[in-house]
Scaffold this motif. Structure first.
Motif, PDB file in Angstrom:
ATOM      1  N   GLU A 108       0.834  -1.205   0.000  1.00 54.10           N
ATOM      2  CA  GLU A 108       0.000   0.000   0.000  1.00 54.10           C
ATOM      3  C   GLU A 108       0.869   1.256   0.000  1.00 54.10           C
ATOM      4  O   GLU A 108       0.564   2.236  -0.700  1.00 54.10           O
ATOM      5  CB  GLU A 108      -0.919   0.006   1.220  1.00 54.10           C
ATOM      6  CG  GLU A 108      -1.855   1.216   1.244  1.00 54.10           C
ATOM      7  CD  GLU A 108      -2.822   1.188   2.410  1.00 54.10           C
ATOM      8  OE1 GLU A 108      -3.885   1.841   2.308  1.00 54.10           O
ATOM      9  OE2 GLU A 108      -2.523   0.516   3.420  1.00 54.10           O
ATOM     10  N   CYS A 129       2.015   1.902  -3.459  1.00 54.39           N
ATOM     11  CA  CYS A 129       0.918   2.497  -4.233  1.00 54.39           C
ATOM     12  C   CYS A 129       0.772   3.987  -3.921  1.00 54.39           C
ATOM     13  O   CYS A 129       0.655   4.819  -4.828  1.00 54.39           O
ATOM     14  CB  CYS A 129      -0.400   1.790  -3.933  1.00 54.39           C
ATOM     15  SG  CYS A 129      -0.502   0.094  -4.504  1.00 54.39           S
ATOM     16  N   ASP A 130       0.747   4.328  -2.629  1.00 53.33           N
ATOM     17  CA  ASP A 130       0.550   5.722  -2.224  1.00 53.33           C
ATOM     18  C   ASP A 130       1.644   6.621  -2.795  1.00 53.33           C
ATOM     19  O   ASP A 130       1.360   7.733  -3.288  1.00 53.33           O
ATOM     20  CB  ASP A 130       0.529   5.833  -0.696  1.00 53.33           C
ATOM     21  CG  ASP A 130      -0.728   5.233  -0.078  1.00 53.33           C
ATOM     22  OD1 ASP A 130      -1.738   5.086  -0.808  1.00 53.33           O
ATOM     23  OD2 ASP A 130      -0.701   4.914   1.125  1.00 53.33           O
ATOM     24  N   GLU A 179       1.117   9.595  -5.480  1.00 53.80           N
ATOM     25  CA  GLU A 179       1.552  10.927  -5.063  1.00 53.80           C
ATOM     26  C   GLU A 179       2.523  11.542  -6.070  1.00 53.80           C
ATOM     27  O   GLU A 179       2.463  12.745  -6.367  1.00 53.80           O
ATOM     28  CB  GLU A 179       2.198  10.827  -3.684  1.00 53.80           C
ATOM     29  CG  GLU A 179       2.751  12.123  -3.130  1.00 53.80           C
ATOM     30  CD  GLU A 179       3.477  11.909  -1.811  1.00 53.80           C
ATOM     31  OE1 GLU A 179       4.564  12.478  -1.626  1.00 53.80           O
ATOM     32  OE2 GLU A 179       2.956  11.133  -0.976  1.00 53.80           O
ATOM     33  N   ILE A 198      -6.805  -2.637  -0.510  1.00 49.79           N
ATOM     34  CA  ILE A 198      -5.892  -1.825  -1.332  1.00 49.79           C
ATOM     35  C   ILE A 198      -5.980  -2.170  -2.821  1.00 49.79           C
ATOM     36  O   ILE A 198      -5.207  -1.649  -3.612  1.00 49.79           O
ATOM     37  CB  ILE A 198      -4.428  -1.925  -0.850  1.00 49.79           C
ATOM     38  CG1 ILE A 198      -3.828  -3.307  -1.183  1.00 49.79           C
ATOM     39  CG2 ILE A 198      -4.308  -1.625   0.623  1.00 49.79           C
ATOM     40  CD1 ILE A 198      -2.312  -3.327  -1.078  1.00 49.79           C
ATOM     41  N   LYS A 215      -6.308   0.821  -5.038  1.00 48.44           N
ATOM     42  CA  LYS A 215      -5.040   1.541  -5.215  1.00 48.44           C
ATOM     43  C   LYS A 215      -4.124   0.813  -6.195  1.00 48.44           C
ATOM     44  O   LYS A 215      -3.451   1.438  -7.031  1.00 48.44           O
ATOM     45  CB  LYS A 215      -4.338   1.719  -3.874  1.00 48.44           C
ATOM     46  CG  LYS A 215      -5.024   2.702  -2.937  1.00 48.44           C
ATOM     47  CD  LYS A 215      -4.230   2.868  -1.645  1.00 48.44           C
ATOM     48  CE  LYS A 215      -4.894   3.884  -0.729  1.00 48.44           C
ATOM     49  NZ  LYS A 215      -4.128   4.088   0.535  1.00 48.44           N
TER      50      LYS A 215
END
Length: 595
Positions: A244, A247-248, A252, A275, A278
């Motif tokens: 995760e 992914c973030d 971003e 998740i 995502k």
């Protein structure tokens, strides 16, 4: 630096080598050598000429060769070329790690690096072979010396990024620009399936930090060109929080112009439910799931901890999030019978899979399954050229290699997604799809160098006849956009002996059916006729290298429809494209003439 190509290339562009292993090794020694080079054409048969030319041009002191089991004969071929040029040869990778003494039994190889080689290789380059370098096996005064295993790198963030810029042109693309590329976000695996060689190479699971992973992904990202990125960990979703965080960070930083595929366990998809959205947003489009067998006892013997409920739930979750799934199956466990194996394609369909990859049990050296088959005397061949997952090299307690080969093809025929046939509204469209599927079968069988054309014809014919005996009838509900099928469509597949099957597509209201029937002695319905011998011969006239070139271009077109015009012009200007198209078109025209 050179990665030995497999003896036979399998017809899946995602498996084309990206040389990541030797790029890691190159990065490990870049600061202590004068020069580094990878030969041109490292992924096809032109490699050997370019390798000879390179050794004649460059003052090379050392050649490092990475080898899988199915590549070992080619690794030796490269080593012999290097030896004739007076160059020191070190070999590493899965096969040399499993069989160092076999490798050093060949005079053209001077040393073997065991397991993860960055540290050992660096010390070898700096100091030469010696007993004080862990992870090395070498020849000294006529005897073989082993220094034991090197310690694993626990913090793999400290490993330098692979030196991708060293890679030469591949289908017109250089270094960091490859349409298909690979990244490893972890090493090792927390599981220990009996058929997997990961344990001997990487042992325990260790992960890179999300920041370290995404920094490398940023080097591969191109906002104007979508690439296929293979996250090729043994099990990417071992740690859900880490996945995760990756992914973030990608979201971003806007690093989402990828089509990503990876492999993991069904249970981990279930664990990752929260998740999956995502993962889809960063570009995850396909997950390979190691289902292996429908039989619980077989899974237990392979130490494969699959649960049927996890598989069905995982597939449902992936569908809901727009992520495709491909099921991996292994036929030929020594405990299974013909009846057990016939169940595989039916089981795959019951799961709702759209794609499945059926492989032949291959007992790679160093695995527990290798020892089990050898103990039972069921390893039929130690010809490493056949160790590519698609050539039966074992027997079961009730099936020989010939029957296993028939089952491998049968599973592909019986599982085939015939919806692509049902969606076509004319004989021209149906014929095109059937020919394409036949070509794929032929190329799959070309991975087995022991088969001649007559045997390939026989095996494919037997598989279709076996399937037709079950009287399959497949259904399709037409969509509003589908053209209506005005009349029954018939495409006939025939051997020169007269044996064959008929593909019959019919429509009633908005419902179509496909029947696959054995041809009987009575006159068959009028339709296009495909002569199987012609298809097999045509597939044999196309080199695997040329096929991969076309499939590689297709991957770029598939991922970048907005760049279609430029890529089509490039394809049309490619003589290889025209050569493959000509062979396919001649089969199509010949089949239509026989109507």
């Amino acid at each position: 630096m050179v990665e030995a190509p497999p003896a036979v290339i399998t017809p899946f562009p995602r498996y084309i080598t990206d040389c990541i292993g030797i790029c890691y090794l190159a990065a490990a020694v870049a600061d202590v050598v004068e020069s580094l080079v990878i030969p041109e054409n490292y992924y096809n048969d032109a490699l050997y000429d370019s390798f000879r030319a390179l050794l004649e041009k460059w003052p090379v002191d050392l050649v490092a060769i990475s080898s899988m089991t199915g590549s070992f004969s080619n690794a030796l071929r490269l080593a012999e070329i290097a030896r004739r040029n007076g160059v020191y040869v070190v070999m590493g990778g899965f096969h040399p790690t499993a069989c160092p003494e076999e490798v050093l039994g060949h005079i053209s190889v001077d040393a073997v690096v065991l397991g993860e080689g960055e540290s050992t290789f660096r010390e070898l380059v700096r100091h030469g072979s010696g007993a004080d370098i862990p992870g090395l096996v070498y020849r000294e005064n006529g005897r073989i010396v082993s220094t034991g295993e090197a310690s694993l790198v626990r913090d793999i963030d400290t490993i330098v990024f692979p030196l991708r810029e060293l890679r030469p042109f591949r289908y017109g693309e250089k270094g960091l620009d490859y349409t298909i590329d690979t990244i490893y976000t972890s090493r090792g695996c927390p599981w220990n399936c009996s058929f997997c060689a990961n344990e001997i190479m990487h042992r325990g699971w260790r992960s890179r930090s999300p920041e370290n992973v995404v920094d490398e992904i940023a080097l591969l990202h191109d906002p104007k060109k979508k690439k296929l990125l293979k996250i090729w960990d043994a099990n990417f979703l071992t740690n859900i929080r880490r996945a995760e965080a990756i992914c973030d960070l990608m979201i971003e930083r806007g690093l989402t112009n990828f089509r990503i595929m990876t492999e993991t366990r069904a249970r981990d998809i279930v664990r990752a439910e929260r998740i999956l959205d995502k993962l889809s947003r960063i570009g995850l489009r396909k997950v390979g799931l190691g289902i292996e067998s429908p039989n619980a006892k077989t899974l237990e013997l392979m130490n494969k901890k699959n649960v049927h409920a996890d598989i069905t739930q995982a597939l449902d979750l992936l569908r809901k999030n727009g992520i495709g799934a491909e099921g991996y199956f292994i036929i030929g466990h020594y405990s299974e019978t013909l009846e057990d194996t016939m169940r595989y394609p039916e089981f795959a369909r019951e799961l709702g899979l759209r794609q499945a990859l059926f492989m032949s049990m291959t007992p790679y050296p160093g695995t527990r399954i290798f020892d089990e088959y050898r103990k039972e005397g069921r390893t039929a061949s130690y010809d490493w050229d056949l160790y590519n997952n698609f050539c039966p090299v074992v027997t079961t307690r009730s099936m020989d290699t010939a029957l296993l080969l028939q089952m491998l093809v049968y599973c592909n025929v019986a599982f085939c997604d015939y919806r692509s046939v049902l969606r076509r509204a004319s004989v021209y469209g149906v014929l095109m799809v059937v020919l394409k599927d036949l070509f794929q079968l032929c190329f799959l069988l070309r991975a087995n160098r022991s088969l001649d054309d007559d045997r390939i014809v026989e095996v494919i014919s037997d598989a279709f006849q076996r399937y037709a005996r079950s009287a399959p009838v497949l259904h399709y509900s037409c969509r509003a956009s589908d053209k209506s099928l005005k009349e029954r469509v018939v495409v006939k597949l025939r051997r020169s002996t007269g044996e064959g099957v008929d593909f019959i597509v019919e429509q009633t209201h908005n419902r179509r059916t496909l029947s696959i029937n054995q041809c009987s002695g009575s006159p068959s319905p009028r339709g296009a006729v495909i002569r199987l011998e012609d298809v097999v011969a045509a597939s044999g006239s196309i080199s695997m290298s040329d096929l991969m070139r076309v499939l590689y271009r297709n991957e770029l077109l598939r991922n970048n429809p907005g760049r279609m015009t430029g890529q089509l012009f490039s394809s049309v200007a490619d003589p290889v494209f025209w050569s493959v198209l000509q062979r396919f078109a001649s089969l199509y025209i010949h089949a239509m003439k026989k109507r």
